[in-house]
Motif scaffolding. Sequence first.
Motif, PDB file in Angstrom:
ATOM      1  N   ARG A 255      36.695  -5.667  27.721  1.00 37.62           N
ATOM      2  CA  ARG A 255      36.057  -7.099  28.364  1.00 37.62           C
ATOM      3  C   ARG A 255      37.069  -7.516  27.334  1.00 37.62           C
ATOM      4  NH1 ARG A 255      34.344  -5.856  33.392  1.00 37.62           N
ATOM      5  NH2 ARG A 255      32.339  -5.759  33.374  1.00 37.62           N
ATOM      6  N   PHE A 256      37.438  -9.477  27.641  1.00 37.72           N
ATOM      7  CA  PHE A 256      38.119 -10.316  27.193  1.00 37.72           C
ATOM      8  C   PHE A 256      37.934 -11.846  27.034  1.00 37.72           C
ATOM      9  CE2 PHE A 256      41.008  -7.127  28.057  1.00 37.72           C
ATOM     10  CZ  PHE A 256      41.689  -6.507  27.007  1.00 37.72           C
ATOM     11  N   ASP A 257      37.527 -12.422  25.923  1.00 36.60           N
ATOM     12  CA  ASP A 257      36.712 -13.388  25.894  1.00 36.60           C
ATOM     13  C   ASP A 257      38.496 -14.686  25.642  1.00 36.60           C
ATOM     14  OD1 ASP A 257      37.111 -13.913  23.829  1.00 36.60           O
ATOM     15  OD2 ASP A 257      35.079 -13.761  22.920  1.00 36.60           O
ATOM     16  N   TYR A 258      39.647 -13.789  24.614  1.00 38.79           N
ATOM     17  CA  TYR A 258      40.912 -14.794  24.907  1.00 38.79           C
ATOM     18  C   TYR A 258      40.454 -16.146  24.176  1.00 38.79           C
ATOM     19  CZ  TYR A 258      42.340 -11.795  28.434  1.00 38.79           C
ATOM     20  OH  TYR A 258      41.857 -10.757  29.792  1.00 38.79           O
ATOM     21  N   LYS A 259      39.026 -15.621  23.113  1.00 40.63           N
ATOM     22  CA  LYS A 259      38.651 -16.702  21.953  1.00 40.63           C
ATOM     23  C   LYS A 259      40.001 -16.375  21.049  1.00 40.63           C
ATOM     24  CE  LYS A 259      36.980 -19.718  22.780  1.00 40.63           C
ATOM     25  NZ  LYS A 259      36.859 -21.762  23.401  1.00 40.63           N
ATOM     26  N   LEU A 260      40.261 -17.744  20.312  1.00 39.04           N
ATOM     27  CA  LEU A 260      41.196 -17.560  18.932  1.00 39.04           C
ATOM     28  C   LEU A 260      40.370 -17.756  17.600  1.00 39.04           C
ATOM     29  CD1 LEU A 260      44.230 -17.382  17.608  1.00 39.04           C
ATOM     30  CD2 LEU A 260      44.427 -19.853  17.426  1.00 39.04           C
ATOM     31  N   ARG A 261      40.132 -16.866  16.765  1.00 38.65           N
ATOM     32  CA  ARG A 261      39.458 -16.110  15.686  1.00 38.65           C
ATOM     33  C   ARG A 261      40.165 -16.643  14.607  1.00 38.65           C
ATOM     34  NH1 ARG A 261      36.691 -13.828  20.367  1.00 38.65           N
ATOM     35  NH2 ARG A 261      34.316 -14.383  20.235  1.00 38.65           N
ATOM     36  N   PRO A 262      39.264 -16.908  13.732  1.00 35.78           N
ATOM     37  CA  PRO A 262      40.375 -17.530  11.909  1.00 35.78           C
ATOM     38  C   PRO A 262      40.198 -15.905  11.638  1.00 35.78           C
ATOM     39  CG  PRO A 262      38.005 -18.202  11.742  1.00 35.78           C
ATOM     40  CD  PRO A 262      38.304 -18.227  13.391  1.00 35.78           C
ATOM     41  N   GLY A 263      40.544 -15.140  10.560  1.00 31.45           N
ATOM     42  CA  GLY A 263      40.584 -14.240  10.168  1.00 31.45           C
ATOM     43  C   GLY A 263      41.854 -12.965  11.092  1.00 31.45           C
ATOM     44  N   VAL A 264      42.260 -12.349  10.428  1.00 30.09           N
ATOM     45  CA  VAL A 264      42.131 -10.657  10.613  1.00 30.09           C
ATOM     46  C   VAL A 264      41.894 -10.115  11.726  1.00 30.09           C
ATOM     47  CG1 VAL A 264      43.617  -8.466  10.469  1.00 30.09           C
ATOM     48  CG2 VAL A 264      43.557 -10.238   8.285  1.00 30.09           C
ATOM     49  N   SER A 265      42.154  -9.697  12.996  1.00 33.60           N
ATOM     50  CA  SER A 265      41.484  -8.447  14.037  1.00 33.60           C
ATOM     51  C   SER A 265      40.824  -7.096  13.476  1.00 33.60           C
ATOM     52  CB  SER A 265      42.828  -7.780  15.127  1.00 33.60           C
ATOM     53  OG  SER A 265      42.128  -7.227  15.544  1.00 33.60           O
ATOM     54  N   THR A 266      39.397  -6.857  13.369  1.00 35.70           N
ATOM     55  CA  THR A 266      38.674  -6.046  13.592  1.00 35.70           C
ATOM     56  C   THR A 266      38.970  -5.546  14.014  1.00 35.70           C
ATOM     57  OG1 THR A 266      36.632  -7.059  14.171  1.00 35.70           O
ATOM     58  CG2 THR A 266      37.445  -7.445  11.593  1.00 35.70           C
ATOM     59  N   THR A 267      39.311  -5.317  15.372  1.00 37.79           N
ATOM     60  CA  THR A 267      39.056  -4.608  16.802  1.00 37.79           C
ATOM     61  C   THR A 267      40.174  -4.059  17.031  1.00 37.79           C
ATOM     62  OG1 THR A 267      39.728  -5.947  18.284  1.00 37.79           O
ATOM     63  CG2 THR A 267      37.576  -5.471  17.797  1.00 37.79           C
ATOM     64  N   ARG A 268      40.177  -2.637  17.891  1.00 36.25           N
ATOM     65  CA  ARG A 268      41.744  -1.956  18.446  1.00 36.25           C
ATOM     66  C   ARG A 268      41.507  -1.481  19.789  1.00 36.25           C
ATOM     67  NH1 ARG A 268      42.472   1.666  13.268  1.00 36.25           N
ATOM     68  NH2 ARG A 268      41.242   2.345  14.734  1.00 36.25           N
ATOM     69  N   ASN A 269      42.122  -1.439  20.489  1.00 35.11           N
ATOM     70  CA  ASN A 269      42.217  -0.956  21.875  1.00 35.11           C
ATOM     71  C   ASN A 269      42.697  -0.038  22.682  1.00 35.11           C
ATOM     72  OD1 ASN A 269      43.591  -1.910  22.820  1.00 35.11           O
ATOM     73  ND2 ASN A 269      42.970  -3.689  24.146  1.00 35.11           N
ATOM     74  N   ALA A 270      43.553   0.591  22.006  1.00 36.71           N
ATOM     75  CA  ALA A 270      44.846   1.311  22.729  1.00 36.71           C
ATOM     76  C   ALA A 270      44.407   2.751  22.960  1.00 36.71           C
ATOM     77  CB  ALA A 270      46.278   1.211  21.455  1.00 36.71           C
ATOM     78  N   LEU A 271      43.941   3.693  21.622  1.00 28.56           N
ATOM     79  CA  LEU A 271      43.330   4.281  22.101  1.00 28.56           C
ATOM     80  C   LEU A 271      42.085   4.615  23.320  1.00 28.56           C
ATOM     81  CD1 LEU A 271      42.564   6.144  19.051  1.00 28.56           C
ATOM     82  CD2 LEU A 271      44.606   6.386  20.477  1.00 28.56           C
ATOM     83  N   TYR A 272      41.637   3.786  23.386  1.00 26.52           N
ATOM     84  CA  TYR A 272      40.590   3.523  24.875  1.00 26.52           C
ATOM     85  C   TYR A 272      41.840   3.416  25.967  1.00 26.52           C
ATOM     86  CZ  TYR A 272      37.781   1.355  28.309  1.00 26.52           C
ATOM     87  OH  TYR A 272      36.322   1.311  29.035  1.00 26.52           O
ATOM     88  N   LEU A 273      42.946   2.687  25.880  1.00 30.26           N
ATOM     89  CA  LEU A 273      43.522   2.761  27.030  1.00 30.26           C
ATOM     90  C   LEU A 273      44.064   3.066  28.008  1.00 30.26           C
ATOM     91  CD1 LEU A 273      44.669  -0.788  26.670  1.00 30.26           C
ATOM     92  CD2 LEU A 273      43.352  -0.902  28.536  1.00 30.26           C
ATOM     93  N   ILE A 274      44.602   4.278  26.696  1.00 27.69           N
ATOM     94  CA  ILE A 274      45.476   5.811  26.365  1.00 27.69           C
ATOM     95  C   ILE A 274      44.670   6.874  27.106  1.00 27.69           C
ATOM     96  CG2 ILE A 274      45.858   8.349  24.997  1.00 27.69           C
ATOM     97  CD1 ILE A 274      47.375   5.433  23.527  1.00 27.69           C
ATOM     98  N   ARG A 275      43.335   6.869  26.544  1.00 25.42           N
ATOM     99  CA  ARG A 275      42.575   7.909  27.810  1.00 25.42           C
ATOM    100  C   ARG A 275      42.212   7.316  28.567  1.00 25.42           C
ATOM    101  NH1 ARG A 275      39.614   6.848  22.389  1.00 25.42           N
ATOM    102  NH2 ARG A 275      39.032   8.114  20.808  1.00 25.42           N
ATOM    103  N   LEU A 276      42.317   6.146  29.079  1.00 21.82           N
ATOM    104  CA  LEU A 276      42.416   5.882  30.813  1.00 21.82           C
ATOM    105  C   LEU A 276      43.488   6.095  31.409  1.00 21.82           C
ATOM    106  CD1 LEU A 276      41.618   1.998  30.187  1.00 21.82           C
ATOM    107  CD2 LEU A 276      39.835   3.793  31.828  1.00 21.82           C
TER     108      LEU A 276
END
Length: 197
Positions: free
Chosen positions: A167-188
């Motif tokens: 899921r995505f909330d599309y909210k802009l937040r300060p700082g560097v991203s702490t999440t990744r989803n490429a491996l999840y999508l590759i598994r899909l």
Amino acid sequence: IAQGRVCNDFELKAPARISVITGSNMSGKSTFLRTVGLNLVLAYAGAPVCAAEFRCSRIRLWTCMRIADNLEKSISSFYAEIICIKQIVEAAQGEERVFFLLDEIFKGTNSFDRHQGAKALIAQLEKAGAFGLISTHDLELGELERESGGRIVNYHFREYYEDGQIRFDYKLRPGVSTTRNALYLIRLAGIEIDEHG
């Protein structure tokens, strides 16, 4: 877009000149850059913008987004991107104030060259006095905020998981991203990934 629109507050003012926007795939980075660019074009045309409040300086807008190859001219998508970025660098070194939007820069090359090239490009644009936004998957570029003394700032989008779904909330937040989803999508896609190898 009325239904499903997600509003974000964003400000880029001195001492900050450049914002590096990180985030996982489909989290909203490119859409945010397009939204900023579209609102700038609307504002400069004297049209209504999609914002509760909107202020901007008079600047020349440059973008490097959705670059494609050209088989007739034997130009790869990476080289086409280089040509576009060269024009932005030259504009930044000119007399006009430049605002740039760079989406996933240097994605057509290896990770080492992409990182080194992006770091050098950002430094050169900042030194030339340009303003702008850069989206990237290169989380190491987040170090530029500390190194620049605040002239470069980090924002990110992120995803979360609920009931086994991304899921995505599309909210802009300060700082560097702490999440990744490429491996999840590759598994899909049915690709089996060895977590230990």
